[in-house]
Design an enzyme around this catalytic site. Structure first.
Site, PDB file in Angstrom:
ATOM      1  N   SER A  64       0.829  -1.209   0.000  1.00 60.29           N
ATOM      2  CA  SER A  64       0.000   0.000   0.000  1.00 60.29           C
ATOM      3  C   SER A  64       0.860   1.254   0.000  1.00 60.29           C
ATOM      4  CB  SER A  64      -0.912   0.025   1.228  1.00 60.29           C
ATOM      5  OG  SER A  64      -1.784  -1.078   1.237  1.00 60.29           O
ATOM      6  N   GLN A  65       0.272   2.321  -0.526  1.00 55.70           N
ATOM      7  CA  GLN A  65       0.916   3.645  -0.526  1.00 55.70           C
ATOM      8  C   GLN A  65       1.106   4.101   0.928  1.00 55.70           C
ATOM      9  OE1 GLN A  65      -1.441   6.233  -2.914  1.00 55.70           O
ATOM     10  NE2 GLN A  65      -0.447   8.088  -2.152  1.00 55.70           N
TER      11      GLN A  65
END
Ligand code: SAH
Length: 215
Positions: A64-65
């Site tokens: 994930s970012q």
């Protein structure tokens, strides 16, 4: 690969940029600063680790970012505190699990892809995160054996809120779950009594899908 002054410097820059995008509490920024994201990525991608971007981790999945990790951790930790038990669905490479452990939480995490579950276990052991329990299985089932959880964090896009997970949430606990098929609305669900749940929405995100069964 090791952690170096260069990586720490890049991490500090990332933390600065995250805090300019949203007023995250210091504890969340500190936890993200402590976890060497580049050590969760394969060689060749590690130089991109401190950009605020999702990156491939194999098996068509992504880490994930950092902004998303910070936001989900923040929403969870508004309710869940140190030493409390949380369940994560979607271990991936183990990065978000490490951030939760760094917040002092007792982490149980489920991944449906065998290869990724093994990768996460390898990454977390290498970095001495011994308090995280990784489990290969279908997150739709949760982990009834260890329920109830004070917090449940889903890191893949769920078509709807899984009933079985709601039942594994402690009264007074919170679930953070991105819901939707094409893009996802970040939802928090607070269990306020045995039978009552309160939902709120926290903006739009983009996640890989939550899928049934194991691979
Ligand atoms: N938490 C990870 C995010 C990985 S992407 C991080 O720190 O970056 C989301 C992960 O959810 C993928 O690895 C995917 O395989 C997994 N996933 C999807 N559906 C799932 C399910 N039903 N049960 C467990 N994991 C699932």
């Amino acid at each position: 690969m090791v952690d170096s002054l260069l990586h720490q410097g890049k991490r500090r820059q990332l933390i600065k940029s995250l805090s300019s995008k949203y007023p995250f509490p210091d504890s969340i920024l500190e936890a993200l600063y402590r976890v060497p994201r580049h050590l969760f990525l394969e060689k060749g991608l590690d130089n991109l680790a401190y950009l605020d971007k999702p990156l491939p981790i194999g098996c068509k999945q992504t880490i994930s970012q950092p902004f998303t990790v910070a936001m989900q951790t923040h929403l969870l930790c508004e309710v869940v505190g140190k030493f409390q038990k949380v369940l994560e669905i979607g271990t991936g490479c183990g990065y978000q699990s490490a951030v939760l452990a760094q917040m002092g939480l007792r982490v149980y995490t489920i991944e449906r892809q065998k290869e990724l579950s093994m990768l996460a276990q390898k990454n977390l052991t290498k970095l001495d995160y011994h308090t995280i329990l990784t489990h290969y299985g279908d997150g739709f089932e949760g982990m009834p054996k260890f329920a109830p959880f004070k917090g449940i964090l889903v890191t893949c896009g769920a078509p709807e809120i899984p009933e079985k997970l709601l039942l594994q949430l402690e009264v007074g606990g919170r679930m953070v779950i991105p819901c939707g098929v094409d893009s996802q609305t970040m939802i928090t669900v607070d269990r306020i009594s045995e039978k009552e749940y309160v939902k709120s929405e926290h903006g739009q995100y983009s996640f890989v899908p939550m899928l049934k069964g194991v691979e």
